[in-house]
Design a protein around this motif. Structure first.
Motif, short mmCIF file in Angstrom:
data_model
loop_
_atom_site.label_atom_id
_atom_site.label_comp_id
_atom_site.label_asym_id
_atom_site.label_seq_id
_atom_site.Cartn_x
_atom_site.Cartn_y
_atom_site.Cartn_z
N GLU A 88 151.66 85.13 68.29
CA GLU A 88 150.97 83.85 68.14
C GLU A 88 151.32 83.19 66.80
OE1 GLU A 88 146.61 83.39 69.00
OE2 GLU A 88 146.56 82.84 66.89
N CYS A 89 151.29 83.98 65.74
CA CYS A 89 151.59 83.42 64.42
C CYS A 89 153.03 82.92 64.35
CB CYS A 89 151.32 84.48 63.34
SG CYS A 89 151.29 83.82 61.68
N GLY A 90 153.95 83.69 64.92
CA GLY A 90 155.35 83.26 64.94
C GLY A 90 155.53 81.97 65.71
N MET A 91 154.82 81.85 66.83
CA MET A 91 154.90 80.61 67.61
C MET A 91 154.32 79.43 66.85
SD MET A 91 154.20 81.68 71.60
CE MET A 91 152.48 82.09 71.32
N ARG A 92 153.28 79.66 66.08
CA ARG A 92 152.70 78.58 65.28
C ARG A 92 153.68 78.11 64.20
NH1 ARG A 92 147.09 80.11 62.88
NH2 ARG A 92 147.13 77.89 62.33
N PHE A 93 154.36 79.06 63.55
CA PHE A 93 155.37 78.69 62.55
C PHE A 93 156.52 77.92 63.20
CE2 PHE A 93 154.01 82.62 59.95
CZ PHE A 93 153.19 81.86 59.14
N LEU A 94 156.95 78.37 64.37
CA LEU A 94 158.05 77.71 65.06
C LEU A 94 157.63 76.31 65.52
CD1 LEU A 94 160.90 77.78 66.19
CD2 LEU A 94 160.01 78.98 68.21
N THR A 95 156.42 76.18 66.02
CA THR A 95 155.91 74.86 66.42
C THR A 95 155.93 73.90 65.24
OG1 THR A 95 154.49 75.85 68.12
CG2 THR A 95 153.93 73.63 67.39
N ASP A 96 155.45 74.37 64.09
CA ASP A 96 155.41 73.51 62.92
C ASP A 96 156.81 73.14 62.46
OD1 ASP A 96 153.89 72.09 61.02
OD2 ASP A 96 154.15 73.66 59.53
N TYR A 97 157.74 74.08 62.55
CA TYR A 97 159.13 73.78 62.20
C TYR A 97 159.69 72.67 63.09
CZ TYR A 97 164.12 74.47 61.35
OH TYR A 97 165.44 74.27 61.03
N LEU A 98 159.39 72.76 64.39
CA LEU A 98 159.89 71.75 65.33
C LEU A 98 159.22 70.40 65.14
CD1 LEU A 98 160.19 73.86 68.60
CD2 LEU A 98 162.02 73.14 67.07
N GLU A 99 158.00 70.41 64.60
CA GLU A 99 157.27 69.16 64.38
C GLU A 99 157.51 68.57 63.00
OE1 GLU A 99 153.56 69.85 67.51
OE2 GLU A 99 153.27 70.32 65.37
N GLY A 100 158.36 69.22 62.20
CA GLY A 100 158.71 68.67 60.89
C GLY A 100 157.93 69.23 59.73
N ASP A 101 157.38 70.45 59.89
CA ASP A 101 156.67 71.12 58.79
C ASP A 101 155.47 70.30 58.31
OD1 ASP A 101 158.71 73.17 58.75
OD2 ASP A 101 159.97 71.76 57.65
N VAL A 102 154.59 69.99 59.25
CA VAL A 102 153.46 69.11 58.93
C VAL A 102 152.14 69.86 58.76
CG1 VAL A 102 154.48 67.08 60.01
CG2 VAL A 102 153.11 68.65 61.40
N TYR A 103 152.09 71.13 59.13
CA TYR A 103 150.82 71.87 59.07
C TYR A 103 150.82 72.89 57.95
CZ TYR A 103 146.72 74.57 60.44
OH TYR A 103 145.50 75.21 60.42
N PHE A 104 151.74 73.84 58.00
CA PHE A 104 151.79 74.87 56.97
C PHE A 104 152.51 74.34 55.73
CE2 PHE A 104 151.61 77.37 60.94
CZ PHE A 104 150.47 78.13 60.68
N HIS A 105 151.95 74.66 54.58
CA HIS A 105 152.55 74.22 53.32
C HIS A 105 153.91 74.92 53.12
CE1 HIS A 105 152.95 72.92 49.19
NE2 HIS A 105 153.08 74.18 48.79
N THR A 106 154.92 74.15 52.79
CA THR A 106 156.24 74.71 52.54
C THR A 106 156.74 74.28 51.17
OG1 THR A 106 157.33 72.82 53.60
CG2 THR A 106 156.89 74.75 54.98
N THR A 107 157.57 75.13 50.57
CA THR A 107 158.14 74.83 49.25
C THR A 107 159.66 74.74 49.30
OG1 THR A 107 158.17 77.19 48.71
CG2 THR A 107 156.22 75.91 48.03
N ARG A 108 160.23 74.97 50.48
CA ARG A 108 161.70 74.90 50.60
C ARG A 108 162.06 74.64 52.06
NH1 ARG A 108 163.04 79.75 52.91
NH2 ARG A 108 161.66 81.52 52.46
N ASP A 109 163.24 74.12 52.27
CA ASP A 109 163.73 73.88 53.63
C ASP A 109 163.87 75.20 54.37
OD1 ASP A 109 163.89 71.19 53.12
OD2 ASP A 109 166.05 71.20 52.68
N GLY A 110 163.50 75.19 55.63
CA GLY A 110 163.66 76.38 56.46
C GLY A 110 162.62 77.46 56.28
N GLN A 111 161.61 77.21 55.46
CA GLN A 111 160.63 78.25 55.19
C GLN A 111 159.84 78.62 56.45
OE1 GLN A 111 157.90 77.28 52.01
NE2 GLN A 111 157.43 79.43 51.62
N ASN A 112 159.45 77.63 57.23
CA ASN A 112 158.73 77.95 58.47
C ASN A 112 159.60 78.70 59.47
OD1 ASN A 112 155.99 77.18 58.33
ND2 ASN A 112 156.51 75.02 58.52
N LEU A 113 160.89 78.43 59.45
CA LEU A 113 161.79 79.17 60.34
C LEU A 113 161.92 80.62 59.87
CD1 LEU A 113 163.51 78.98 62.84
CD2 LEU A 113 165.44 78.24 61.40
#
Length: 370
Positions: A313-338
């Motif tokens: 579930e957590c992996g799918m949430r990270f992947l969903t956010d990556y596909l949506e443009g990193d809008v939910y989880f805080h990121t500090t670098r490109d590709g972090q959600n992936l």
């Protein structure tokens, strides 16, 4: 960070005389301050004052109704057992007019509780006994609440751990492909699709009643169990903002997801990412030592599955956010959600490979305590 002033602090029914406050930067969601008071006998008294993040928690009044109901139940159970209810459970303080929290003139919501002295929150496992003790803490928490009417609680974040819904959200993100990333993550999408059968196990069990609805914490990370700063024994479960009706499997599985990873959640080098089966045993031993008699056979049988489900579930949430443009989880670098997606899916692979061994381990430990 918005600092508290006397117009906020004076609203709550504290004991003693207020002196000053210190900022606590350990939380990622709410703003937390340690208030220093002097009691009538000259002793130091400390409270935690928090500004609740209403962007995340849209209904703080309902949230605090949940928190007060659960914490009061915990205190009553601890008192009945002759335990220290001021140390074993959070003690929230009402406002002077009897409310569970306070809206200031700007519409910000504040709440406060008695600081638990002589404890520490660990952000990472430094020795295996800490993870076993976290299992003891969350297992004890679940056991104390096994007779609490879970349907009396408000679902503060709807479908928070509904893995079927998380899967459907991922498929919607794949279909929309709003930032054009789908073509680069075909393997990751295929992985999620191949593991879809896991998504419905807990959801369907709750729906047909084979898995009981319980009070669940829903954020069972190591640092949400305060431990004695000398003995490392579990003292008190904290951060109850996501207390909701759910499955005990959510809490167990999420602890395993977080605690058995040998690397950081966003580690780009997957050679460093492994599932530590020895830490799985440590946590399971601690958890079941406290709650095994209160769990049903269906819950016991799905404990190992729940580790896979919550990690997926957590992996799918990270992947969903990556596909949506990193809008939910805080990121500090490109590709972090992936990278986060990859670590979770690697853990799923290793958990699956060891699933028969995990099931045998759970059965052996459960038999010892039931």
């Amino acid at each position: 960070m918005k600092a508290p002033d006397n117009s906020v602090i004076s609203q709550f029914d504290y004991e003693g005389q207020y002196v000053d406050y210190e900022v606590n930067n350990s939380g990622l969601i709410n703003n937390t301050y340690i208030l220093n008071f002097v009691g009538n006998d000259g002793s130091a008294i400390h409270y935690c004052l928090q500004r609740v993040n209403t962007n995340v928690f849209k209904n703080p009044v309902a949230l605090m109704d949940n928190v007060f109901s659960v914490s009061n139940h915990l205190q009553a159970k601890l008192k009945a057992a002759g335990k220290d209810s001021k140390r074993g459970a959070l003690n929230f303080i009402k406002t002077k007019d009897g409310k569970n929290g306070y809206f200031d003139k700007d519409g910000d919501f504040w709440r406060t509780y008695l600081y638990v002295e002589g404890t520490v929150a660990h952000n990472k496992i430094e020795k295996p006994i800490q993870f076993r003790n976290a299992g003891i803490g969350f297992g004890h928490f679940q056991n104390l609440l096994s007779d609490f009417p879970s349907d009396s609680l408000t679902e503060t974040i709807p479908m928070f751990h509904n893995t079927v819904n998380r899967y459907n959200n991922l498929m919607k993100a794949v279909e929309a492909d709003v930032v054009g990333r789908v073509s680069s993550v075909k393997d990751e999408i295929d992985f999620a699709i191949a593991h879809k059968p896991y998504c419905s196990i807990i959801v369907d069990g709750l729906a047909d009643g084979s898995i009981p609805l319980r009070v669940t914490h829903n954020d069972t990370k190591l640092n949400n169990v305060l431990m004695d700063e000398v003995t490392d024994e579990a003292v008190c479960v904290i951060d109850m903002d996501t207390i909701m009706p759910g499955s005990a499997l959510y809490d167990f599985g999420d602890s395993i997801r977080f605690g058995t990873n040998t690397a950081a959640e966003d580690e780009p080098d997957l050679d460093k990412v492994h599932f530590d089966i020895n830490l799985f045993r440590e946590y399971t031993e601690g958890f079941l030592s406290q709650v095994a008699p209160a769990l049903t056979q269906a819950e016991i049988d799905n404990l190992a599955n729940s580790a896979i489900i919550m990690t997926l579930e957590c992996g799918m949430r990270f992947l969903t956010d990556y596909l949506e443009g990193d809008v939910y989880f805080h990121t500090t670098r490109d590709g972090q959600n992936l990278d986060r997606t990859h670590t979770q899916f690697r853990l799923v692979e290793e958990m699956e490979a060891k699933l028969p061994e995990l099931n045998n381990m759970v059965a052996e430990i459960a038999a010892k305590y039931r």
